[in-house]
Design a protein around this motif. Structure first.
Motif, mmCIF file in Angstrom:
data_model
loop_
_atom_site.group_PDB
_atom_site.id
_atom_site.type_symbol
_atom_site.label_atom_id
_atom_site.label_comp_id
_atom_site.label_asym_id
_atom_site.label_seq_id
_atom_site.Cartn_x
_atom_site.Cartn_y
_atom_site.Cartn_z
ATOM 1 N N LEU A 41 0.824 -1.210 0.000
ATOM 2 C CA LEU A 41 0.000 0.000 0.000
ATOM 3 C C LEU A 41 0.857 1.260 0.000
ATOM 4 O O LEU A 41 0.510 2.243 -0.650
ATOM 5 N N LEU A 42 1.978 1.221 0.694
ATOM 6 C CA LEU A 42 2.903 2.361 0.682
ATOM 7 C C LEU A 42 3.419 2.592 -0.738
ATOM 8 O O LEU A 42 3.431 3.726 -1.227
ATOM 9 N N SER A 43 3.799 1.534 -1.415
ATOM 10 C CA SER A 43 4.281 1.659 -2.794
ATOM 11 C C SER A 43 3.185 2.186 -3.715
ATOM 12 O O SER A 43 3.433 3.051 -4.558
ATOM 13 N N LEU A 44 1.971 1.675 -3.556
ATOM 14 C CA LEU A 44 0.848 2.143 -4.376
ATOM 15 C C LEU A 44 0.573 3.618 -4.116
ATOM 16 O O LEU A 44 0.344 4.387 -5.048
ATOM 17 N N HIS A 45 0.619 3.996 -2.860
ATOM 18 C CA HIS A 45 0.368 5.395 -2.505
ATOM 19 C C HIS A 45 1.422 6.306 -3.125
ATOM 20 O O HIS A 45 1.104 7.367 -3.658
ATOM 21 N N GLU A 46 2.673 5.885 -3.076
ATOM 22 C CA GLU A 46 3.768 6.722 -3.572
ATOM 23 C C GLU A 46 3.721 6.930 -5.084
ATOM 24 O O GLU A 46 4.182 7.956 -5.578
ATOM 25 N N CYS A 47 3.177 5.991 -5.825
ATOM 26 C CA CYS A 47 3.181 6.137 -7.289
ATOM 27 C C CYS A 47 1.800 6.442 -7.863
ATOM 28 O O CYS A 47 1.655 6.552 -9.073
ATOM 29 N N HIS A 48 0.803 6.615 -7.022
ATOM 30 C CA HIS A 48 -0.551 6.876 -7.509
ATOM 31 C C HIS A 48 -0.671 8.307 -8.010
ATOM 32 O O HIS A 48 -0.066 9.223 -7.455
ATOM 33 N N GLN A 49 -1.472 8.479 -9.051
ATOM 34 C CA GLN A 49 -1.675 9.784 -9.650
ATOM 35 C C GLN A 49 -2.370 10.744 -8.672
ATOM 36 O O GLN A 49 -2.129 11.944 -8.700
ATOM 37 N N ASP A 50 -3.214 10.202 -7.817
ATOM 38 C CA ASP A 50 -3.925 11.012 -6.823
ATOM 39 C C ASP A 50 -3.694 10.417 -5.436
ATOM 40 O O ASP A 50 -4.568 9.754 -4.872
ATOM 41 N N PRO A 51 -2.500 10.627 -4.865
ATOM 42 C CA PRO A 51 -2.175 10.006 -3.582
ATOM 43 C C PRO A 51 -3.097 10.418 -2.444
ATOM 44 O O PRO A 51 -3.302 9.666 -1.506
ATOM 45 N N ASN A 52 -3.698 11.609 -2.533
ATOM 46 C CA ASN A 52 -4.611 12.036 -1.474
ATOM 47 C C ASN A 52 -5.857 11.160 -1.423
ATOM 48 O O ASN A 52 -6.384 10.887 -0.344
ATOM 49 N N GLU A 76 4.947 -0.278 13.115
ATOM 50 C CA GLU A 76 5.957 0.594 12.509
ATOM 51 C C GLU A 76 5.659 0.860 11.037
ATOM 52 O O GLU A 76 5.764 2.000 10.567
ATOM 53 N N MET A 77 5.291 -0.187 10.297
ATOM 54 C CA MET A 77 4.997 -0.007 8.869
ATOM 55 C C MET A 77 3.741 0.847 8.690
ATOM 56 O O MET A 77 3.683 1.702 7.804
ATOM 57 N N ALA A 78 2.744 0.645 9.533
ATOM 58 C CA ALA A 78 1.534 1.464 9.464
ATOM 59 C C ALA A 78 1.871 2.921 9.775
ATOM 60 O O ALA A 78 1.354 3.832 9.123
ATOM 61 N N GLY A 79 2.742 3.146 10.749
ATOM 62 C CA GLY A 79 3.176 4.503 11.064
ATOM 63 C C GLY A 79 3.905 5.158 9.897
ATOM 64 O O GLY A 79 3.710 6.338 9.617
ATOM 65 N N LYS A 80 4.721 4.370 9.211
ATOM 66 C CA LYS A 80 5.441 4.890 8.031
ATOM 67 C C LYS A 80 4.454 5.264 6.936
ATOM 68 O O LYS A 80 4.597 6.307 6.287
ATOM 69 N N LEU A 81 3.453 4.427 6.734
ATOM 70 C CA LEU A 81 2.426 4.714 5.724
ATOM 71 C C LEU A 81 1.639 5.966 6.122
ATOM 72 O O LEU A 81 1.398 6.834 5.290
ATOM 73 N N LEU A 82 1.264 6.079 7.376
ATOM 74 C CA LEU A 82 0.554 7.282 7.845
ATOM 75 C C LEU A 82 1.386 8.537 7.604
ATOM 76 O O LEU A 82 0.868 9.551 7.187
ATOM 77 N N ALA A 83 2.684 8.455 7.898
ATOM 78 C CA ALA A 83 3.567 9.607 7.697
ATOM 79 C C ALA A 83 3.618 10.013 6.229
ATOM 80 O O ALA A 83 3.707 11.211 5.908
ATOM 81 N N SER A 84 3.523 9.045 5.332
ATOM 82 C CA SER A 84 3.557 9.358 3.894
ATOM 83 C C SER A 84 2.270 10.046 3.433
ATOM 84 O O SER A 84 2.240 10.676 2.385
#
Length: 86
Positions: A41-52, A76-84
């Motif tokens: 999900l972090l990877s998908l979020h980082e490359c998505h056209q509309d990350p918001n 920890e991974m969930a926290g990293k995703l939240l931070a992104s």
């Protein structure tokens, strides 16, 4: 058009359908699976056209995992995703 080039609109379309499936899998009992799904999900979020849009969809479940999951690596991974998301 090259053989491996996929327009970003198609990628975002397929990712949009994938996110709800991955969200459902976050409810598994296996911490290693939850951690790996969060990484995807972090990877998908980082490359998505509309990350918001991705962030808005995922924020509630990711927040819950970051604060209540019994597995440290999942929190920890969930926290990293939240931070992104910010």
């Amino acid at each position: 058009q090259g053989g491996g080039n996929i327009p970003s609109t198609k990628i975002n379309y397929y990712m949009g359908g994938m996110i709800p499936l991955l969200q459902g899998r976050l409810k598994t009992d296996k911490a290693s699976v939850r951690k790996n799904i969060l990484q995807m999900l972090l990877s998908l979020h980082e490359c998505h056209q509309d990350p918001n849009a991705v962030a808005d969809e995922l924020r509630p479940i990711v927040f819950e995992l970051s604060s209540t999951d019994h597995a440290l690596l999942v929190r920890e991974m969930a926290g990293k995703l939240l931070a992104s998301f910010n």
